[in-house]
Scaffold this motif. Sequence first.
Motif, short mmCIF file in Angstrom:
data_model
loop_
_atom_site.label_atom_id
_atom_site.label_comp_id
_atom_site.label_asym_id
_atom_site.label_seq_id
_atom_site.Cartn_x
_atom_site.Cartn_y
_atom_site.Cartn_z
N LYS A 553 55.14 -47.83 58.18
CA LYS A 553 56.44 -47.74 58.67
C LYS A 553 56.60 -46.58 59.61
O LYS A 553 57.13 -46.60 60.55
CB LYS A 553 57.31 -47.54 57.36
N TYR A 554 55.33 -45.52 59.56
CA TYR A 554 55.47 -44.58 60.39
C TYR A 554 54.51 -44.42 61.36
O TYR A 554 53.91 -43.49 61.86
CB TYR A 554 55.45 -43.08 59.33
N LYS A 555 54.01 -45.63 61.97
CA LYS A 555 52.64 -45.55 62.68
C LYS A 555 53.14 -45.26 63.88
O LYS A 555 52.34 -44.76 64.78
CB LYS A 555 52.14 -46.99 62.74
N ASN A 556 54.43 -45.44 64.35
CA ASN A 556 54.82 -44.97 65.73
C ASN A 556 55.55 -43.73 65.57
O ASN A 556 55.97 -43.28 66.80
CB ASN A 556 55.76 -45.97 66.34
N ASP A 557 55.45 -42.77 64.56
CA ASP A 557 56.25 -41.68 64.55
C ASP A 557 55.01 -40.54 64.70
O ASP A 557 54.39 -40.34 63.48
CB ASP A 557 56.66 -41.35 63.26
N PRO A 558 54.82 -40.04 65.78
CA PRO A 558 53.64 -39.00 65.87
C PRO A 558 53.85 -37.50 64.91
O PRO A 558 52.90 -36.90 64.94
CB PRO A 558 53.81 -38.34 67.20
N SER A 559 55.08 -37.40 64.49
CA SER A 559 55.39 -36.21 63.57
C SER A 559 54.98 -36.18 62.14
O SER A 559 55.17 -35.31 61.34
CB SER A 559 56.94 -35.93 63.69
N VAL A 560 54.70 -37.54 61.75
CA VAL A 560 53.88 -37.74 60.48
C VAL A 560 52.46 -38.21 60.39
O VAL A 560 52.21 -39.08 61.19
CB VAL A 560 54.75 -38.99 59.82
N VAL A 561 51.90 -37.55 59.55
CA VAL A 561 50.58 -37.77 59.52
C VAL A 561 50.18 -38.03 57.85
O VAL A 561 50.48 -37.22 57.01
CB VAL A 561 49.56 -36.44 59.70
N PHE A 562 49.42 -39.02 57.70
CA PHE A 562 48.89 -39.38 56.35
C PHE A 562 47.55 -39.20 56.29
O PHE A 562 46.57 -39.56 57.26
CB PHE A 562 49.19 -40.89 55.96
N LEU A 563 46.97 -38.30 55.10
CA LEU A 563 45.63 -37.91 54.85
C LEU A 563 45.28 -38.49 53.38
O LEU A 563 45.90 -37.99 52.65
CB LEU A 563 45.22 -36.48 54.96
N PHE A 564 44.21 -39.13 53.55
CA PHE A 564 43.76 -39.69 52.00
C PHE A 564 42.50 -38.99 51.71
O PHE A 564 41.42 -39.31 52.69
CB PHE A 564 43.56 -41.12 52.10
N ILE A 565 42.62 -37.91 50.81
CA ILE A 565 41.50 -37.12 50.84
C ILE A 565 40.73 -37.80 49.46
O ILE A 565 40.98 -37.69 48.46
CB ILE A 565 41.83 -35.60 50.45
N ASP A 566 39.45 -37.91 49.80
CA ASP A 566 38.41 -38.35 48.59
C ASP A 566 37.80 -37.31 48.03
O ASP A 566 37.21 -36.28 48.56
CB ASP A 566 37.26 -39.48 49.22
#
Length: 660
Positions: A553-566
Amino acid sequence: MLKKILLLHILLAFSFAVYAQSPAAFKVSPERPESGKPLTITYDASQTVLAGKKQLNAVVYQYINYKWKAADLPLKNTGNLWRAEMNVPVTCGFLGFKFTSEDQVDNNENQGYFVMLSDPVRKGLVAPGGYAGWGMARSPKYGMDIPNYIKFEGVSDSATYHWLNQEISFNQPSKSILAYPYATALKAIYKDGATPRLQRVMAYLKRPDASEFDLFNGRRIAQYLLNDKNTADSIEKVWTQRFPNGSLARLAAYKNIAQSRDIPTILAASEKFLKDFPEFQSNPVIDGQNRISYGMVYQNIMVFGAMQHPNGDEVAHYVDSLSFEALPNVYYKLIQIPYDKGNLSHLKEYSDLLVKRFEYFKTHRPESMAYLSPIEWQKEYQRLFVLNVSRVYAGLLNKARLYAEALRITQEAQQIQHYKQAAINNEQAIALQKLGKNADLEKLLIKSMFENQSSTGMTAMLKALYIKRKRSAAGFEAYLESLKNPAELKKNQEELKARMIKKEMPSWSMKDLKGNTVTLAGLKGKTVVMDFWATWCVPCKASFPGMKLAVEKYKNDPSVVFLFIDTEEYKAGFKEEVAKYIKDNQYPFQVLFDNQTEGAKTNDEVFSHIAKTFNISGIPQKLIIDRNGFLRFISIGYGGSATALADEISSLIELTKSAN
């Protein structure tokens, strides 16, 4: 003074008995009913909370051999009155009644509708169990009342003591059964002055022909009511001498099982325990006090046996020995955990055996559920089956291409879940699709979306049906949103707003899959979603399809970052396993690896620091950080719905974006 108080309590108890047994809405005939004889009850609903109801049901609680046993009582409507006839069991001493209509219950305003029975042999006396039933039914803290019948603090300890004393006086065989509650009431009334009386009770319990149960209760009184360790030890010594292969030996053998962490040793000790101490020879009350669980022993053998001998017969051999109480945990350990991890070997075979055992209890109410009438038990059975079995069992049936059976299981589950569990909805959707029931499938998908309990697979099914009808995907996202319950969305939004916080986030630096360094400081000006997970964490990975929806949903929004921390990995080579897992499942995730401090067993430096800072623990944990580096939301766990999770994360992001 104490005698006067005791006499007052007794008089109050008698007056209460007259009131409770003779409310205007409830009558019995004959007025002094006897055990083993017919009884007619008349119920005038117009004087109760059930006034005007067209359909009433009744349950009778029978106190038989000092245990409660519920039965359904058919009612006949005669004008404004309802009548029922029953044959009172000859071993019954006391009766309680309740009347219901749909979800409403009349139990005489938590006073109970009670009938004390007369003895047909000893004319003029109360039947065995009558006095105790009247006392115990209204003494919930003693643990011998009718579960979930009446809710109140209970009568005084003096009143409880009186009725138990009456029971023991007129029915001597009850002394052993009622010794401990009687002693408890004595202690509550007389405090330290109860010691001489309690010693007389113990003298009876230690008599030469005392049973194990007598000695068990004698030790309990010495240990818990008198705090007399020496006497408790002396009773235990006598107990051991008289019953060398009894409950104390059973307890020692049971404790021995837990002494080892080695699976083959635990397996052997569990099998030896059952051989030396068969369950049918045990006393459930003593076992309960000693925390002996035969269910745990069977679980050891079945779960560890399946691990050690994949083609063995431990499950088939012991499944019919499982109590109903043990079944859910065995199903969880033996079936659900491997299923959720994707280890399907032999699961269908084992599941079929356990489900068959579940279904046995559907028509054979367990002794522990005797306080539920047969109709009530059917409802409770179905609830517990759905809660513990339906989702995984339907999944296994679908994987075995037994779609019609999977559909039946999920349809029965919906009578309880009402489309509020995404996993059940998903299995039902698969079955309907495979059976070609597209009209029913679409109805299910729409209902599930209204409840926001859908999987990504279900969304894809709905999209395929939409395209088939519209001949285009245009407008599908708007259509999808239009299906959701607006009232529930608004309610959820308000609840999320109330969870907003503003706390400074600790700085951190971690490396991604390619070895590049990522820091919190370098993300200033962006809204950051941090999802802490691990390869061993089933709910973490189960949430990823929903997180994928949010990421896309937010792939085209550069102001939002998802980080998946293992984080918190303990196996060697976990980085390669993580990379493979992300690639195999085509997750468009930016993965970071938590740091491993020198000498640590796991890579949890960042998560450990954050957990201590914000007083959280366990994964999955999702943190939403605003553009200035402040933590705004913490989202814990996973509720099971991909669409609901995606909506929650989206709402948290938008609330964070607009925060000051």
